[in-house]
Design a protein around this motif. Sequence first.
Motif, mmCIF file in Angstrom:
data_model
loop_
_atom_site.group_PDB
_atom_site.id
_atom_site.type_symbol
_atom_site.label_atom_id
_atom_site.label_comp_id
_atom_site.label_asym_id
_atom_site.label_seq_id
_atom_site.Cartn_x
_atom_site.Cartn_y
_atom_site.Cartn_z
ATOM 1 N N ILE A 1 39.841 29.111 35.026
ATOM 2 C CA ILE A 1 40.007 30.576 35.685
ATOM 3 C C ILE A 1 39.964 31.443 35.479
ATOM 4 C CG2 ILE A 1 41.231 29.009 37.055
ATOM 5 C CD1 ILE A 1 43.540 31.328 36.387
ATOM 6 N N THR A 2 39.169 32.884 35.997
ATOM 7 C CA THR A 2 39.056 33.902 35.872
ATOM 8 C C THR A 2 40.023 34.649 36.384
ATOM 9 O OG1 THR A 2 37.230 33.973 36.329
ATOM 10 C CG2 THR A 2 37.633 36.344 36.559
ATOM 11 N N VAL A 3 41.139 35.606 35.601
ATOM 12 C CA VAL A 3 41.988 36.889 35.852
ATOM 13 C C VAL A 3 41.389 38.107 35.925
ATOM 14 C CG1 VAL A 3 44.637 37.523 34.642
ATOM 15 C CG2 VAL A 3 43.408 34.966 35.063
ATOM 16 N N PHE A 4 42.028 38.553 36.956
ATOM 17 C CA PHE A 4 41.822 40.476 36.651
ATOM 18 C C PHE A 4 43.263 40.557 36.497
ATOM 19 C CE2 PHE A 4 37.331 40.893 39.343
ATOM 20 C CZ PHE A 4 37.255 40.202 38.382
ATOM 21 N N ARG A 5 43.216 41.683 35.874
ATOM 22 C CA ARG A 5 44.901 41.907 34.664
ATOM 23 C C ARG A 5 45.721 43.718 35.869
ATOM 24 N NH1 ARG A 5 46.323 42.840 29.595
ATOM 25 N NH2 ARG A 5 45.754 44.857 29.769
ATOM 26 N N GLY A 6 43.900 44.220 36.703
ATOM 27 C CA GLY A 6 44.052 45.505 37.482
ATOM 28 C C GLY A 6 45.260 46.366 36.852
ATOM 29 N N ASP A 7 45.218 47.178 37.840
ATOM 30 C CA ASP A 7 46.340 48.688 37.283
ATOM 31 C C ASP A 7 47.446 48.430 38.046
ATOM 32 O OD1 ASP A 7 43.539 50.244 37.238
ATOM 33 O OD2 ASP A 7 44.029 49.444 39.560
ATOM 34 N N GLY A 8 48.364 49.622 37.279
ATOM 35 C CA GLY A 8 49.687 49.872 37.548
ATOM 36 C C GLY A 8 50.537 48.458 36.749
ATOM 37 N N ILE A 9 51.621 47.737 38.032
ATOM 38 C CA ILE A 9 52.558 46.589 36.921
ATOM 39 C C ILE A 9 51.086 45.280 36.914
ATOM 40 C CG2 ILE A 9 54.117 47.373 38.486
ATOM 41 C CD1 ILE A 9 53.921 45.736 40.736
ATOM 42 N N GLY A 10 49.894 45.506 37.098
ATOM 43 C CA GLY A 10 49.164 44.391 37.231
ATOM 44 C C GLY A 10 49.400 43.784 35.933
ATOM 45 N N PRO A 11 48.558 44.496 34.873
ATOM 46 C CA PRO A 11 49.182 44.291 33.170
ATOM 47 C C PRO A 11 50.489 42.958 33.476
ATOM 48 C CG PRO A 11 48.047 46.384 33.320
ATOM 49 C CD PRO A 11 48.092 45.801 34.942
ATOM 50 N N GLU A 12 51.136 43.799 34.068
ATOM 51 C CA GLU A 12 52.805 43.371 33.447
ATOM 52 C C GLU A 12 52.989 41.753 33.974
ATOM 53 O OE1 GLU A 12 56.291 46.425 33.396
ATOM 54 O OE2 GLU A 12 54.016 47.332 33.996
ATOM 55 N N ASP B 1 40.267 43.588 32.561
ATOM 56 C CA ASP B 1 40.633 44.468 32.657
ATOM 57 C C ASP B 1 40.089 45.440 33.825
ATOM 58 O OD1 ASP B 1 43.056 44.805 31.350
ATOM 59 O OD2 ASP B 1 41.792 45.170 29.456
ATOM 60 N N VAL B 2 40.604 45.592 34.930
ATOM 61 C CA VAL B 2 39.428 46.100 36.039
ATOM 62 C C VAL B 2 40.045 47.258 37.163
ATOM 63 C CG1 VAL B 2 38.410 43.765 37.203
ATOM 64 C CG2 VAL B 2 40.365 44.537 37.573
ATOM 65 N N GLY B 3 39.563 47.480 37.750
ATOM 66 C CA GLY B 3 40.283 48.774 38.436
ATOM 67 C C GLY B 3 40.008 50.524 38.340
ATOM 68 N N ALA B 4 40.797 51.715 38.437
ATOM 69 C CA ALA B 4 40.763 52.817 38.383
ATOM 70 C C ALA B 4 40.530 52.829 35.957
ATOM 71 C CB ALA B 4 42.252 53.647 38.964
ATOM 72 N N ALA B 5 41.670 52.735 35.640
ATOM 73 C CA ALA B 5 41.274 52.557 34.362
ATOM 74 C C ALA B 5 40.620 52.480 33.840
ATOM 75 C CB ALA B 5 42.821 52.007 33.645
ATOM 76 N N LYS C 1 34.307 30.221 39.886
ATOM 77 C CA LYS C 1 34.679 29.923 41.167
ATOM 78 C C LYS C 1 36.198 30.567 41.127
ATOM 79 C CE LYS C 1 30.729 28.073 41.957
ATOM 80 N NZ LYS C 1 29.313 28.969 41.752
ATOM 81 N N VAL C 2 36.770 30.210 40.462
ATOM 82 C CA VAL C 2 38.786 30.689 40.770
ATOM 83 C C VAL C 2 39.144 32.020 40.516
ATOM 84 C CG1 VAL C 2 41.008 29.278 41.070
ATOM 85 C CG2 VAL C 2 38.788 28.223 41.336
ATOM 86 N N MET C 3 39.939 32.659 41.022
ATOM 87 C CA MET C 3 40.610 33.649 40.373
ATOM 88 C C MET C 3 42.033 33.706 40.314
ATOM 89 S SD MET C 3 39.356 38.069 41.106
ATOM 90 C CE MET C 3 37.489 37.585 40.711
ATOM 91 N N LEU C 4 42.276 34.487 40.024
ATOM 92 C CA LEU C 4 43.996 34.881 39.932
ATOM 93 C C LEU C 4 43.636 36.683 39.850
ATOM 94 C CD1 LEU C 4 47.018 34.189 40.202
ATOM 95 C CD2 LEU C 4 47.299 33.282 37.633
ATOM 96 N N LYS C 5 43.956 37.414 41.137
ATOM 97 C CA LYS C 5 43.760 39.068 40.895
ATOM 98 C C LYS C 5 45.206 39.655 41.293
ATOM 99 C CE LYS C 5 42.705 40.950 44.088
ATOM 100 N NZ LYS C 5 43.455 42.379 43.905
ATOM 101 N N SER C 6 45.450 40.012 40.381
ATOM 102 C CA SER C 6 46.883 41.122 39.907
ATOM 103 C C SER C 6 46.338 42.883 40.897
ATOM 104 C CB SER C 6 47.326 41.599 38.893
ATOM 105 O OG SER C 6 46.538 42.278 37.590
ATOM 106 N N PRO C 7 47.491 42.963 41.273
ATOM 107 C CA PRO C 7 47.075 44.589 42.163
ATOM 108 C C PRO C 7 46.356 45.614 41.453
ATOM 109 C CG PRO C 7 49.648 44.106 42.618
ATOM 110 C CD PRO C 7 48.747 42.774 40.874
ATOM 111 N N ILE C 8 45.116 45.932 42.442
ATOM 112 C CA ILE C 8 44.131 47.089 42.134
ATOM 113 C C ILE C 8 44.996 48.611 42.630
ATOM 114 C CG2 ILE C 8 42.247 48.665 41.892
ATOM 115 C CD1 ILE C 8 41.144 44.345 42.061
ATOM 116 N N THR C 9 45.033 49.219 41.878
ATOM 117 C CA THR C 9 45.041 50.293 42.898
ATOM 118 C C THR C 9 43.964 50.977 43.939
ATOM 119 O OG1 THR C 9 45.999 51.879 40.980
ATOM 120 C CG2 THR C 9 45.641 53.251 42.915
#
Length: 335
Positions: free
Chosen positions: A8-19, A41-45, A66-74
Amino acid sequence: MSVKTKTITVFRGDGIGPEITAAVLRILQAAKAPLDYEVFDVGAAVYEKSGAFIPDDAFASFEKNKVMLKSPITTPIGGGFRSLNVTLRTKYDLYANIRPAKSNAAVRTPFPNVDIVTFRENTEDLYIGEEEKIDDDTVHAVKRITRRASRRIIRDAFEYAKVHGRRKVTCVHKANILKQSDGLFLSVFHEIAGEYPGIEADDKIVDAVCMHLVMHPETFDVLVMPNLYGDIVSDLTSGLIGGLGLLPSANIGDGYAMFEAVHGSAPDIAGKGIANPTAFLWSACMMLEYIEENEIAAKIRKAVDETLPNTSVLTPDLGGKGTTETYVNEVIAKL
């Protein structure tokens, strides 16, 4: 017998996303979920470093897996780039946003009997972002409702109710005012409802729904609605069960699926070690169910249910005195 591993694809996002991403991946590993991960890593940073909010290889990974787990993005307010969530939902036609809100006995709220699943149409309505400045004092925004998009989200809601033994599907709208756009959505709802005689179907105006949700939420079961109402009403349902930190979501299309927590990136607590991973973890459970790893999802849900009464390990937003690490360690111990 060997277990086939799913990448699966994982997007770590911003803020608390990586945590919270690290927390959830630890729990998935401890639960022996047969998964491999391509993490980006995706997002503003990332934009500040590379000039791209989502790198090309991240898009390519999702298109392959085809499947993604995505944490929050600012997302900036009032300017800057368009929401990356909206971009992803539109680009991959992730038309069904499914947000289940269910009371948990360990989380004290005035509403112990909430069990509501919101089906939000995800690709049109005002979220198409088409705005026109008429003059310095006037802006027009386009609200787009189509029969095709309405039919597929409404049918998904009824099919979900049928498969999961739910009793009622309610259409949420404002057709008393928006007689053509919401009127089209409502007419499609009643058309499709006729194909499911074993499921009760009714419709309610969105403002009345909000009032009844905070008075008698136990009267609702499955809700289906256009995009904007779905965003607002599902956040309201999260408040009934204890907050956005407990509300998971799935974004499903015909070819792709993305699973994410509904809450934001919470930059004010990033790096403090107190981020609550529950909503993201429950989103991961929805992902496991999507790829038919139901037993592992059930095992994780049980471990979380057994962890939530222990306030000594919970994060502060859940009324606890612990940290992200104490929470994750306890869930793993329950596994």
